[in-house]
Design an enzyme around this catalytic site. Structure first.
Site, PDB file in Angstrom:
ATOM      1  N   GLY A 274      11.901  49.390   7.182  1.00 53.03           N
ATOM      2  CA  GLY A 274      11.261  48.580   6.147  1.00 53.03           C
ATOM      3  C   GLY A 274      12.231  47.724   5.359  1.00 53.03           C
ATOM      4  N   GLU A 277      18.754  49.272   0.860  1.00 52.52           N
ATOM      5  CA  GLU A 277      19.153  49.154  -0.548  1.00 52.52           C
ATOM      6  C   GLU A 277      20.602  48.722  -0.763  1.00 52.52           C
ATOM      7  OE1 GLU A 277      18.450  52.109   1.063  1.00 52.52           O
ATOM      8  OE2 GLU A 277      19.767  53.729   0.399  1.00 52.52           O
ATOM      9  N   HIS A 310      11.201  50.849  -4.521  1.00 48.66           N
ATOM     10  CA  HIS A 310      12.007  51.918  -3.908  1.00 48.66           C
ATOM     11  C   HIS A 310      13.461  51.461  -3.730  1.00 48.66           C
ATOM     12  CE1 HIS A 310      12.599  55.393  -1.120  1.00 48.66           C
ATOM     13  NE2 HIS A 310      13.494  54.563  -0.590  1.00 48.66           N
ATOM     14  N   GLU A 311      13.626  50.308  -3.124  1.00 49.31           N
ATOM     15  CA  GLU A 311      14.996  49.838  -2.871  1.00 49.31           C
ATOM     16  C   GLU A 311      15.713  49.562  -4.192  1.00 49.31           C
ATOM     17  OE1 GLU A 311      15.730  50.493   0.019  1.00 49.31           O
ATOM     18  OE2 GLU A 311      13.745  50.422   0.934  1.00 49.31           O
TER      19      GLU A 311
END
Ligand code: B3K
Ligand code: ZN
Length: 870
Positions: A274, A277, A310-311
């Protein structure tokens, strides 16, 4: 310059089939004998001859002198030197992806390692290290990709500040940290925050920026940019907004501020997962950035919001505090998933979000935990770490954080997190460190809790109740079935959130967390006027399976009255699963209490439309198969498929009088908005359309498709038409309209696989692989066909075994170019032992064919070995 004598590329190239794969063990962890004080890298980019120059400033740590061991794979070394003295011959040993300089050849104190190597981004089809995506240079280094860029101690506990210079005629040159200068054909970057190599990133390409700004709460001005190809700028608005909301939320809820002057996100089309980071330079699969009403579904918008958050949240949980070794992966992933779930609950409807998370947990993690791939949240050995980015590490890892929080309470959780950030900032930490922080902040002994990290398997919680003389008694028992390598499981601490309702539906005991620590444990409740109805494991307070033989009427009562929305949904779900299991096994009719309960929910316009839509969604065929398997039966995919359709038809027939009105009522008049409330209305509208299609053969769906002004409705209606056995014209129109948009064409492929009739699935999928748009080396496109195959349960497990064979063929083919994605997709086979002997034979033959393939990657070999052997 003469290349040193180790310059034979094969010497440092990983060759997958050279020897049996070796497992790495947590118990073998040893600290790195060198500190790395600074890293300087220069990239001279070229498609097949990129030069990477590195200068690594090492300092030996106290203790006896040790060899310098650097990782390196597929590198063509040009020159290596220590303190300016070129290394040749015996001074360098290269084997099995490791370059070793014997201790005797190293200076006693600090020294400078220099290397110049050559790599070929254009030939990198594995999409790990430095590679090309649509003419853009980009990187993916987690977990062990940096060793494909240069020689390096490629382990997460070696952290250093980086200075990077990029030389290229590409117009945009990006790396981690802050910009440190640029000119024609070059740019320099400086990342002051020590980081492990897996967080390194570089991007060079012809990109345009969508820009914005963010002021942190202490006043730092951050320049935000999302970099995309020209033409895609207008599809970045939602992602940018999600980013700013994430930044604000992390300040408000966790007290964490951003720490650089820039934050860059780049969207690329070829990506194995996906997003990633990388410090200050997140790289995203374009499907998780680009969205507009025309091209993205509500599910896409939601996923973009979650993954952007999230990242971003990794900046603290992952980057500032990273993992000591890859066994600790859940330290950053479980925590960051938990944080993104909290964020989403705050941005949207918390109960709806929790129900969605529970669905994913059960569909992916419980399934994994009950099969041959079961492993602890913190595994203790692996062959290929990329195979452990699993639902167990991520989703169950997040559940563990949620349990900890409910055991210690939100205030103590906040104190523990503050201590974690204070104590471990700039470090590479372990699960022991994490638990120690909680012990220190709360005084609690977490020895038993730690079993959740070390023991695999989903506990089963059984419960009986009793009512006598005004005392209500609940008796719980827990057992965890054996998993590969772990035959015995001692009891774990299980937080059981409980509510009690009286027969009027009033709550007599508000949600209370019971702490179960024994194999069997009794809880008593006094002073109640009448026998209560228990609402157990509210919000799924622990990742366990609840085995409850509920008395007749209890679930229907809870579906109508539970004051906890997640358990209210859960009651309907349990009723539906029971009904389907009995319909399959005993051929009974759909039960009236279920139909009546769902009708009441649908008609209740005081309820959130998104919640109503979730209640109407029937359990998946895979879920029913698992339910039957748990009950000791052999699931028959055809019978499951038929029963589910029969239930849908019965539901549609019962609800027929209200469906058209609710479908109309849920139409949103104003301008399109991707917000949760609007998405919830569209979800309910589509749920109604799905049921109406059972009765009208797709007449209404065809109209909706023709009039749709957003992708959610357009794709939803198309799916209904395919379910009804029609839709050929609409498919053609959809393709014609969207042929220039890769992300939408991915949906065009997937919808045909997901909604193919089971006996036609292999044929449909085979035909799609022959379509000129089937670019199988692009992971998104490959997944849109091959990843969708197992989602069509009855089709994938068709008695012919054709889909098993087709998937095996394509995994073998993909493995040769992209082992990581091939290995990940082999999990389609993880449930093969559930089914009858003929199906098992078909799946086994497919798996053995893969296993026997000469030159199989260690990624896929490990997965297939575990799936077969478990
Ligand atoms: N950390 C990455 C995943 C890397 C996967 C490597 N095979 C994305 C994430 O979890 O945020
Ligand atoms: Zn993550």
């Amino acid at each position: 310059m003469t290349p040193p004598d180790h310059a034979d590329p094969a010497a440092a190239t990983h060759s997958p089939d050279d020897d049996a794969p070796r497992a790495v063990h947590l118990a073998d962890y040893r600290p790195c004998p060198f500190r790395l004080d600074a890293v300087e890298l220069t990239f001279r980019l070229a498609l097949r001859t990129t030069r990477v120059l590195s200068r690594l400033h090492f300092v030996p740590v106290e203790g006896p002198a040790q060899d310098l061991v650097l990782h390196g794979e597929g590198l063509r070394p040009v020159r290596c030197a220590i303190d300016g003295v070129e290394l040749t011959g015996a001074a360098l040993q290269v084997a099995d992806g490791l370059l070793t300089v014997p201790a005797a050849r190293l200076p006693a104190g600090p020294f400078l390692w220099e290397a110049e190597v050559e790599i070929a981004p254009e030939d990198n089809t594995a999409l790990e290290g430095l590679y090309m995506s649509g003419g853009i240079y980009c990187t993916q280094c987690e977990a062990e990709g940096f060793r494909k860029i240069t020689f390096y101690p490629d382990r997460p506990d070696v952290m250093a500040p980086f200075r990077v210079r990029i030389e290229s005629d590409m117009p945009v040159l990006l790396s981690n940290g802050n910009p440190a200068g640029q000119g024609p054909g070059w740019a320099e970057w400086h990342d002051p925050w020590p980081k492990p190599a897996y967080l390194f990133a570089l991007v060079a390409g012809d990109l345009v920026a969508v820009r914005d700004r963010f002021t942190t709460r202490s006043g730092r001005e951050v320049a935000l940019a999302i970099w995309v190809r020209a033409g895609d700028e207008d599809r970045c608005t939602f992602a940018m907004d999600a980013l700013k909301r994430s930044m604000r939320w992390d300040e408000q809820v966790y007290g964490r501020e951003y720490d650089l002057d820039v934050f860059n996100i780049v969207a690329v089309d070829d990506f194995n997962m996906g997003a990633m980071e990388n410090k200050g330079l997140n790289i995203f699969n374009s499907k998780l950035v680009l969205a507009s009403r025309d091209t993205a579904t509500d599910a896409d918008f939601e996923r973009i919001e979650r993954v952007i958050a999230h990242e971003y949240f990794h900046n603290w949980t992952g980057n500032r505090i990273t993992c000591r070794d890859w066994f600790q992966l859940c330290l950053k992933e479980g925590l960051t998933v938990f944080r993104d779930q909290q964020f989403m609950c705050d941005m949207r409807s918390a109960p709806v979000k929790r129900i969605e998370d529970v669905l994913v947990l059960r569909a992916r993690q419980f399934r994994e935990d009950m099969g041959p791939l079961a492993h602890p949240v913190r595994p203790d050995s692996f062959v290929e770490i990329n195979n452990f980015y699993t639902a167990t590490v991520y989703e169950k890892g997040a559940e563990l954080i949620g349990m900890l929080r409910s055991l210690v309470g939100p205030d103590a959780y906040a104190r523990a997190l503050d201590l974690y950030f204070d104590r471990h900032d700039g470090q590479a930490a372990t699960i022991e460190d994490w638990l120690q922080v909680f012990e220190d902040a709360t005084g609690r002994d977490l020895t038993q809790f730690k079993r959740w990290y070390t023991d695999a398997g989903t506990p089963r919680l059984s419960v009986t109740d009793d009512w006598q003389d005004g005392t209500y008694t609940l008796t719980f028992a827990q057992t965890t079935p054996p998993t590969p390598g772990q035959p015995d499981k001692p009891p774990r601490v299980i937080p059981i959130a409980l509510g009690l309702l009286n027969p009027n539906g009033d709550e007599v005991l508000p949600t209370t967390v019971l702490e179960m620590t024994e194999a069997r444990q009794i809880f008593r409740f006094e002073g109640l006027a009448a026998r209560p109805i228990p609402s157990i494991l509210r919000g799924l307070s622990a990742p366990v399976v609840l085995d409850r033989q509920a008395p007749a009427g209890e679930r229907a009562f809870l579906l109508a009255h539970d004051t906890d929305p997640v358990n209210r949904w859960e009651a309907g779900r349990a009723l539906a699963k029971d009904a389907l299991a009995r319909m399959v096994a005993e051929g009974v009719d759909p039960p009236t209490d279920l139909l009546a309960g769902l009708e009441a929910v649908l008609r209740d316009d005081g309820l959130d439309p998104a919640f109503r839509a979730l209640c109407l969604r029937l359990p998946s065929e895979d879920d029913i198969a698992q339910t039957l398997h748990d009950a000791g039966r052999v699931p028959d995919p055809d019978a499951i498929h038929a029963a589910r359709r029969r239930l849908a038809l019965a539901l549609a027939t019962r609800l027929a009088p209200v469906l058209p009105a609710i479908h109309e009522q849920m139409d949103s008049p104003g301008p399109f908005s991707p917000d949760a409330a609007s998405a919830g209305r569209r979800a309910l509208r589509l749920a109604c359309l799905g049921l109406m299609t059972r009765l009208d053969g797709g007449a209404r769906a065809a109209q909706v498709f023709a009039q749709a002004d957003n992708m959610t409705e357009s794709l939803g209606a198309l799916a209904c038409l395919l379910d009804a056995g029609r839709g050929a014209e609409e498919l053609a129109a959809f393709h014609a309209r969207w042929r220039g948009n890769r992300l939408v064409i991915d949906k065009w492929f997937a919808v045909q696989v997901l909604h193919a009739a089971p006996d036609r699935l292999a044929g449909v999928a085979t035909a799609l692989t022959a379509h000129p748009d089937f670019d199988w080396k692009n992971p998104n496109r490959f997944r849109s066909v091959m990843g969708a195959l197992p989602e069509n349960h009855a089709g994938f497990h068709h008695a012919s075994g054709a889909a098993y064979g087709l998937l095996a063929d394509w995994l073998i083919r993909l493995d040769a170019v992209n082992p990581q994605t091939a290995a990940r997709m082999s999990t389609a086979f993880e449930t093969w032992r559930r089914y009858d002997a003929d199906r098992q034979a078909g799946a086994r033959a497919a798996l053995e064919r893969i296993a026997a393939k000469p030159g199989l990657s260690r990624d896929l070999a490990e997965m297939v070995g575990r799936i077969l052997g478990g």
